[in-house]
Enzyme design. Structure first.
Site, PDB file in Angstrom:
ATOM      1  N   SER A 163      84.902 -51.011 -83.255  1.00 26.29           N
ATOM      2  CA  SER A 163      84.985 -49.731 -83.947  1.00 26.29           C
ATOM      3  C   SER A 163      83.937 -48.828 -83.304  1.00 26.29           C
ATOM      4  CB  SER A 163      84.671 -49.941 -85.433  1.00 26.29           C
ATOM      5  OG  SER A 163      84.570 -48.706 -86.095  1.00 26.29           O
TER       6      SER A 163
ATOM      7  N   LYS B 260      89.123 -49.070 -81.799  1.00 23.60           N
ATOM      8  CA  LYS B 260      89.312 -48.185 -82.957  1.00 23.60           C
ATOM      9  C   LYS B 260      88.292 -47.069 -82.842  1.00 23.60           C
ATOM     10  CE  LYS B 260      87.580 -48.724 -87.701  1.00 23.60           C
ATOM     11  NZ  LYS B 260      87.462 -49.695 -88.826  1.00 23.60           N
TER      12      LYS B 260
ATOM     13  N   LYS C 109      86.658 -43.508 -84.659  1.00 21.86           N
ATOM     14  CA  LYS C 109      86.523 -42.772 -85.913  1.00 21.86           C
ATOM     15  C   LYS C 109      87.030 -41.354 -85.685  1.00 21.86           C
ATOM     16  CE  LYS C 109      84.436 -45.891 -88.497  1.00 21.86           C
ATOM     17  NZ  LYS C 109      84.975 -46.340 -89.791  1.00 21.86           N
TER      18      LYS C 109
ATOM     19  N   ASP D 278      90.320 -44.441 -87.541  1.00 24.19           N
ATOM     20  CA  ASP D 278      89.857 -44.608 -88.924  1.00 24.19           C
ATOM     21  C   ASP D 278      89.267 -43.279 -89.398  1.00 24.19           C
ATOM     22  OD1 ASP D 278      88.822 -45.413 -91.355  1.00 24.19           O
ATOM     23  OD2 ASP D 278      87.516 -46.984 -90.536  1.00 24.19           O
TER      24      ASP D 278
ATOM     25  N   GLU E 261      93.734 -45.658 -90.245  1.00 20.98           N
ATOM     26  CA  GLU E 261      93.055 -46.300 -91.368  1.00 20.98           C
ATOM     27  C   GLU E 261      92.536 -45.250 -92.360  1.00 20.98           C
ATOM     28  OE1 GLU E 261      90.190 -49.069 -89.801  1.00 20.98           O
ATOM     29  OE2 GLU E 261      89.169 -49.309 -91.719  1.00 20.98           O
TER      30      GLU E 261
ATOM     31  N   ASP F  13      91.699 -49.382 -96.322  1.00 13.44           N
ATOM     32  CA  ASP F  13      90.389 -50.040 -96.330  1.00 13.44           C
ATOM     33  C   ASP F  13      89.763 -49.771 -97.707  1.00 13.44           C
ATOM     34  OD1 ASP F  13      87.644 -50.576 -96.091  1.00 13.44           O
ATOM     35  OD2 ASP F  13      87.350 -49.564 -94.199  1.00 13.44           O
TER      36      ASP F  13
ATOM     37  N   LYS G  65      87.646 -56.567 -96.267  1.00 13.73           N
ATOM     38  CA  LYS G  65      86.185 -56.678 -96.158  1.00 13.73           C
ATOM     39  C   LYS G  65      85.761 -57.490 -97.360  1.00 13.73           C
ATOM     40  CE  LYS G  65      85.336 -52.314 -93.789  1.00 13.73           C
ATOM     41  NZ  LYS G  65      84.959 -50.895 -93.946  1.00 13.73           N
TER      42      LYS G  65
ATOM     43  N   GLY H 185      84.473 -54.488 -90.735  1.00 13.25           N
ATOM     44  CA  GLY H 185      83.040 -54.699 -90.564  1.00 13.25           C
ATOM     45  C   GLY H 185      82.274 -53.615 -91.281  1.00 13.25           C
TER      46      GLY H 185
HETATM   47  O1  OSB Z   1      85.413 -47.886 -92.416  1.00 15.64           O
HETATM   48  O2  OSB Z   1      85.485 -49.658 -91.276  1.00 15.64           O
HETATM   49  C1  OSB Z   1      84.827 -48.749 -91.782  1.00 15.64           C
HETATM   50  C2  OSB Z   1      81.156 -49.085 -90.766  1.00 15.64           C
HETATM   51  C3  OSB Z   1      80.535 -48.700 -91.932  1.00 15.64           C
HETATM   52  C4  OSB Z   1      81.297 -48.315 -93.009  1.00 15.64           C
HETATM   53  C5  OSB Z   1      82.693 -48.305 -92.917  1.00 15.64           C
HETATM   54  C6  OSB Z   1      83.322 -48.702 -91.752  1.00 15.64           C
HETATM   55  C7  OSB Z   1      82.537 -49.077 -90.653  1.00 15.64           C
HETATM   56  C8  OSB Z   1      83.087 -49.433 -89.357  1.00 15.64           C
HETATM   57  C9  OSB Z   1      82.221 -50.287 -88.471  1.00 15.64           C
HETATM   58  O3  OSB Z   1      84.145 -49.022 -88.929  1.00 15.64           O
HETATM   59  C10 OSB Z   1      82.730 -51.656 -88.285  1.00 15.64           C
HETATM   60  C11 OSB Z   1      81.699 -52.524 -87.618  1.00 15.64           C
HETATM   61  O4  OSB Z   1      81.644 -52.521 -86.390  1.00 15.64           O
HETATM   62  O5  OSB Z   1      80.935 -53.209 -88.333  1.00 15.64           O
HETATM   63 MG    MG Z   2      87.483 -48.327 -92.384  1.00 18.09          MG
END
Ligand code: OSB
Ligand code: MG
Length: 373
Positions: free
Chosen positions: A135, A161, A163, A188, A213, A238, A262, A290
């Site tokens: 991510s 992925k 953001k 995402d 996402e 999510d 998660k 994550g």
């Molecule tokens: O939405 O998946 C998410 C990190 C912090 C809060 C929300 C998210 C995320 C990530 C990071 O996308 C995922 C990772 O590499 O731990």
């Molecule tokens: Mg997410």
């Protein structure tokens, strides 16, 4: 398994590189770690609550007192047949799933160690190797993002992925696709859009994304169902999925075609397994999300990802992407094929570096069975 004492601590760890989502930028993590002391065995877990109530209502300073005043005392002094029995003892407390997950998952770790079994087997996993994705947060420039993608592809990761948010979406996806036309790509939004933006969101369809996402509100699936009917791209939920019941309802209404699991968001391994099973029964693939975890949470995510319906690459990536030095030994490494293998070692298979953790600790408290609140 008798829970004799619980130690809760907060550690501070700077990230190697800031992480930016549609709700903000993080430079350093403050992470709660919990140790369950059970008849000579110490089970460890990480609380995935963030430093601020931006991803969800829960954050570090709600998890801390909730664990010490309610959830810890609910299991202290109890003899549990298994870790999965912890959830019922904590059920009186509404919400606070990340806090609950911290307590429950420490008991799963203790149970695995006590039974001399790998945690992944205790959870019911079957995969010996899990596929990994990354991510990548919002950057200062698109060039910097492309550079990061190049690095991660070279490292072998199987899914990228990125953001997105209004102003950092179509322009970014266009640049990525013009450079890499056929990589497995997803995005995402962390709830950055509303249903008024359907026409805009429809433009995402041209990029052949594996999924988009959480485009809409963090607590919604009804309007995601309306949106999913308008898009060719699969929606993955999510934030909205807090339980197996949410997953069933989201699938039933057609709000998504993929679900991100998660363990902290759903309240612990027991519920995460139920979410997994509910999705599998409806042929909805899941993957492991994550939360910028330290090695302790990361190792538990690896164990969870061995369950059969974790069919897509997770946001489960190497320690060095986040930390100069991780708090487990060995650190999490990803093969050049973009995978992590599990073995037959008891527990998570990663040793907790208590000496280093002690140095990073900014507060710590132990509560014992029979001790007044
Ligand atoms: O939405 O998946 C998410 C990190 C912090 C809060 C929300 C998210 C995320 C990530 C990071 O996308 C995922 C990772 O590499 O731990
Ligand atoms: Mg997410």
């Amino acid at each position: 398994m008798k829970v004799e004492a619980i130690t809760l601590r907060e550690i501070q760890m700077p990230l190697v590189h800031f992480f930016e989502t549609s709700f903000g930028r993080t430079y350093s993590r403050n992470i709660l770690l919990l140790t369950a002391h059970c008849e000579g065995v110490n089970g460890w877990a990480e609380c995935v609550a963030g430093e601020d109530p931006f991803y969800s209502a829960e954050w570090t300073d709600t998890a801390w007192p909730t664990i010490l005043r309610y959830l810890g005392p609910a299991v202290l002094g109890k003899t549990l047949p298994a870790a999965r029995d912890a959830a019922a003892l904590m059920a009186r407390v509404r919400g606070h799933r990340m806090a609950k997950s911290t307590v429950e998952n420490a008991l799963w770790d203790a149970e695995a160690k006590q039974k001399q079994q790998p945690l992944w087997r205790l959870l019911g996993g079957t995969r010996r190797e899990i596929p990994c994705g990354v991510s990548i947060g919002i950057q200062d420039s698109i060039e910097q993002l492309l550079q990061k993608i190049e690095t991660e592809l070279a490292a072998g990761y199987r899914r990228i992925k990125v953001k997105v948010k209004p102003g950092w979406d179509i322009n970014v996806l266009e640049r990525i696709r013009s450079r890499w036309s056929d990589i497995v790509l997803s995005c995402d939004a962390n709830s950055a859009y509303t249903l008024d933006e359907v026409e805009h969101l429809r433009k995402f369809d041209q990029f052949n994304l594996l999924m988009i996402e959480q485009p809409l509100w963090n607590d919604d699936y009804y309007f995601h169902a309306r949106l999913q009917r308008e898009l060719r791209t699969a929606i993955c939920l999510d934030e909205s999925i807090r339980s197996a019941r949410d997953a069933a309802a989201a699938i039933d209404t057609g709000a998504c075609r993929i679900i991100n699991v998660k363990v902290g968001r759903v309240g612990g391994f027991t519920e995460a397994k139920k979410v997994h099973d509910a999705c599998q029964a409806q042929n909805i693939p899941v993957w492991c999300g994550g939360m910028l975890e330290s090695g302790i949470g990361r190792a538990q995510n690896i164990a969870l990802s061995t369950l059969e319906n974790f069919r897509l690459p997770g946001d489960v990536s190497a320690s060095k992407r986040y930390w100069k030095e991780d708090i487990i030994d060995p650190e999490v490494e990803v093969s050049s094929q973009g995978t992590i293998a599990v073995d037959e070692q008891p527990g998570t298979g990663y040793r907790v570096r208590e000496d280093l953790i002690e140095k990073l600790t900014v507060r710590k408290q132990t509560i014992r069975a029979g001790q007044a609140k």
